[in-house]
Enzyme design. Structure first.
Site, PDB file in Angstrom:
ATOM      1  N   ARG A   8       0.909  -1.158   0.002  1.00  0.00           N
ATOM      2  CA  ARG A   8      -0.202   0.001  -0.175  1.00  0.00           C
ATOM      3  C   ARG A   8       0.876   1.231  -0.002  1.00  0.00           C
ATOM      4  O   ARG A   8       1.996   1.317   0.251  1.00  0.00           O
ATOM      5  CB  ARG A   8      -0.672   0.029   1.247  1.00  0.00           C
ATOM      6  N   HIS A   9       0.341   2.384  -0.638  1.00  0.00           N
ATOM      7  CA  HIS A   9       1.350   3.832  -0.342  1.00  0.00           C
ATOM      8  C   HIS A   9       1.654   4.098   0.992  1.00  0.00           C
ATOM      9  O   HIS A   9       0.910   3.502   1.994  1.00  0.00           O
ATOM     10  CB  HIS A   9       0.259   4.728  -1.111  1.00  0.00           C
ATOM     11  N   GLU A  82      -7.782   3.095  -5.852  1.00  0.00           N
ATOM     12  CA  GLU A  82      -8.547   2.563  -4.785  1.00  0.00           C
ATOM     13  C   GLU A  82     -10.054   2.580  -5.121  1.00  0.00           C
ATOM     14  O   GLU A  82     -10.579   3.254  -6.157  1.00  0.00           O
ATOM     15  CB  GLU A  82      -8.251   3.595  -3.507  1.00  0.00           C
TER      16      GLU A  82
END
Length: 209
Positions: A8-9, A82
């Site tokens: 994930r970022h 997302e």
């Protein structure tokens, strides 16, 4: 065999503010950049053949940091973005709880029953994300692949590999920013080697994620 590294970022400003981001964007915080750099350092000795990233800047910036000085391509793919959250995007969690309490409850606790009035449902998300994933697997046999995306996307991909039903999508582990998952696929045999690992974190990094 293909080896899929999933993350994930890093933390964003809206994560700190507890706002839903969805298809909107906010910048990585100083901590978010640090998280990405720590994962970069952890993966420094891995040979990646290609990187796939959500087109949203918070993920792409994270991918650039992790890439470091490797001379490899980062492919932006909107199918790794997302979940689209419609009218919730930009709102704080407590605002959504107050104004959309039933939907909010279903979103987190009964995702199989969640039917958004705007935005994207879980079934729509699964269709685009898993379709994209299958394409990545088909095109990259024998390679090491890094995918940089978002919470619900990583959750969906890992649920797919675990054969976990939708109603259990939000079961632990929590997908912290830059947490690392690793899946190896050899002749259709799937082995999950790591799931949401944060051993590269420092002690304070779980806050405001």
């Amino acid at each position: 065999m293909i080896r899929l590294f999933l993350t994930r970022h890093g933390q964003t400003q809206w994560n700190v503010e507890k706002r839903f981001q969805g298809s909107l964007d906010s910048a990585l915080t100083e901590l978010g950049v640090k998280q990405a750099k720590l994962l970069r350092d952890r993966l420094a000795h891995e040979k990646f053949d290609i990187i796939y990233s959500s087109h949203l800047n918070r993920a792409y910036k994270t991918a650039e940091i992790i890439k470091g000085n490797r001379e490899i391509e980062i492919i932006k793919d909107e199918n790794l973005a997302e979940m689209r959250l419609g009218k919730w995007e930009g709102l704080k969690h407590d605002e959504i709880m107050e104004n959309y309490s039933k939907e909010y409850e279903l979103f987190w606790n009964k995702p199989h029953l969640y039917k958004p009035s705007t935005g994207e449902g879980y079934n729509e998300l699964e269709k685009r994300v898993i379709g994209c994933l299958k394409g990545i697997i088909e095109e990259n046999d024998g390679k090491n692949v890094l995918i940089v995306s978002h919470t619900v996307v990583v959750k969906q991909i890992m649920a797919y590999f675990e054969n976990r039903p939708l109603e259990k999508l939000w079961d632990l582990p929590f997908i912290y920013p830059t947490s690392l998952s690793l899946v190896e696929i050899d002749n259709d045999i799937v082995e999950i080697k790591m799931h949401a690992d944060i051993s590269h974190f420092e002690n304070s990094m779980k806050v405001n994620c």
